[in-house]
Design an enzyme around this catalytic site. Structure first.
Site, PDB file in Angstrom:
ATOM      1  CG  MET A  25      -2.191   3.476   7.495  1.00  0.00           C
ATOM      2  SD  MET A  25      -1.049   4.164   8.807  1.00  0.00           S
ATOM      3  CE  MET A  25      -2.358   4.738   9.831  1.00  0.00           C
TER       4      MET A  25
ATOM      5  CG  ASP B  56      -5.863  -5.554   2.614  1.00  0.00           C
ATOM      6  OD1 ASP B  56      -6.358  -6.663   2.876  1.00  0.00           O
ATOM      7  OD2 ASP B  56      -5.739  -5.183   1.373  1.00  0.00           O
TER       8      ASP B  56
ATOM      9  CB  SER C  60      -1.153   0.087   1.217  1.00  0.00           C
ATOM     10  OG  SER C  60      -1.919   1.052   1.115  1.00  0.00           O
ATOM     11  CB  THR C  61       1.203   4.146   2.301  1.00  0.00           C
ATOM     12  OG1 THR C  61       0.015   4.155   2.421  1.00  0.00           O
ATOM     13  CG2 THR C  61       1.927   5.358   2.049  1.00  0.00           C
TER      14      THR C  61
END
Length: 364
Positions: A303, A306, A184-185
């Site tokens: 973050m 997940d 993700s991020t």
């Protein structure tokens, strides 16, 4: 309550500014430090008070957002979340923004639309919260979805919304290994570094990167131009082949499925899982069910949580699992949660993950 995340909203559109302010203020952990109609006004506000996060429009009068971003990162780095319309040209521009230092990207294509507002509000707020935790000195960037919003859904869905848990039955070994990656991020640059280090005959790879529709196609195209492996946005039914990388399309889940000794992907619509679509948990659970010990699971910077449950399921099904370490993660959220659940076999810095995949392939 702890210190709130102070946000400066920069956009020349009054309606966009109002929407972003409204959506962000719905979160008790976020406060609006100010708004600006262009980078010059924003620069004056930054001189008076430093925000924790900036949301920045791409196209503005007097100075475009990319130019301002580059100036900001060279003089006073602040986590920036870029805003753009949902267009192919916008996708290419935002790839430049991520390379220039933007932490995240949100979309403003359907401001005021009645559909999916709750989903989009969650994504906007999570993009800002994620950016506030970013370490700008590390490998960068990500892309997340936006459309404006409403309150966060009360229920956070698990991968059960897409497919049942693994049965626990051992998977017969095949001659091919499949690598499943979630990020993700910070993931866009982390994935670039990982894939650039792989040779053309690397094992087949399937990736979920939290990213909006259309942006995944531009992202895959960019990676394909840089890497020896072939990279493309996944299409339903695509086979997982040696030397090929499939990236889940934005706003769709991607599942790994097995036909005989071979693997392919299924691209499906569905609800947000772990507040994301595509979801890493969905991919990892499908790998636990369909690949078992034939798979490697890799969880990278990001973050939230997940992928943490899905990685534990992969681990329990016999897969070899790797998490990116804290020192090289832009946000050590997803790897940390996976480690805490006990589903990680090895923790490695980003620059060693590709090598680990190749070593594991030789042992397979």
């Amino acid at each position: 309550m702890g210190k709130k995340i102070r946000v400066l909203v920069i956009d020349d559109s009054a309606s966009v500014r109002q929407t972003l302010v409204r959506v962000l203020q719905e979160d008790p952990d976020i406060e609006i430090m100010g708004v600006a109609t262009d980078p010059f006004m924003a620069a004056k506000k930054i001189q008076e008070e430093i925000p924790d996060v900036i949301t920045l429009d791409v196209e503005m009068p007097r100075m475009d957002g990319i130019t301002f971003l580059r100036k900001l990162m060279s003089q006073r780095p602040i986590p920036v979340v870029m805003c753009s319309s949902l267009t192919e040209a916008g996708s290419e521009t935002l790839m430049q923004a991520l390379e220039a230092g933007a932490v995240d990207v949100i979309l403003k294509s359907k401001i005021g639309a009645a559909d999916s507002l709750a989903d989009d509000a969650v994504r906007i707020r999570e993009a800002v919260k994620s950016a506030s935790h970013a370490r700008l000195g590390n490998v960068r960037r990500n892309v997340n979805s936006l459309r404006p919003g409403a309150p966060m859904p009360a229920q956070k869905l698990t991968a059960d919304a897409m497919l049942p848990p693994p049965t626990g039955k051992a998977m017969a070994k095949t001659t091919e290994m499949v690598v499943c990656v979630g990020a993700s991020t910070g993931g866009t640059e982390a994935l670039r570094e990982f894939l650039e280090a792989l040779p053309a005959n690397a094992p087949g790879i399937v990736i979920v990167q939290h990213m909006p529709e259309k942006f995944t196609a531009a992202f895959a195209k960019r990676l394909n131009s840089l890497c020896e492996v072939e990279v493309k946005e996944a299409v339903d039914g695509d086979p997982v082949l040696r030397g090929h990388v499939l990236i889940a399309p934005g706003d769709s889940h991607m599942l790994l499925e097995r036909r005989g000794a071979r693997y392919h992907v299924a691209v499906k619509s569905g609800p947000l899982v772990s507040r994301h679509r595509p979801s890493v948990d969905v991919l990892f659970r499908s790998a636990a069910r369909s690949a078992g010990s034939n798979a490697i699971g890799i969880i990278m910077t990001g973050m939230g949580d997940d992928g943490a449950k899905g990685m534990l399921e992969m681990h329990q099904a016999g897969a070899y699992t790797v998490a990116q370490d804290e020192a090289t993660s832009v946000v050590f959220g997803m790897p940390k949660e996976a480690i805490a659940k006990g589903g990680v076999d090895r923790i490695l810095p980003l620059e060693q993950i590709a090598r680990e995949v190749l070593i594991t392939q030789q042992k397979f």
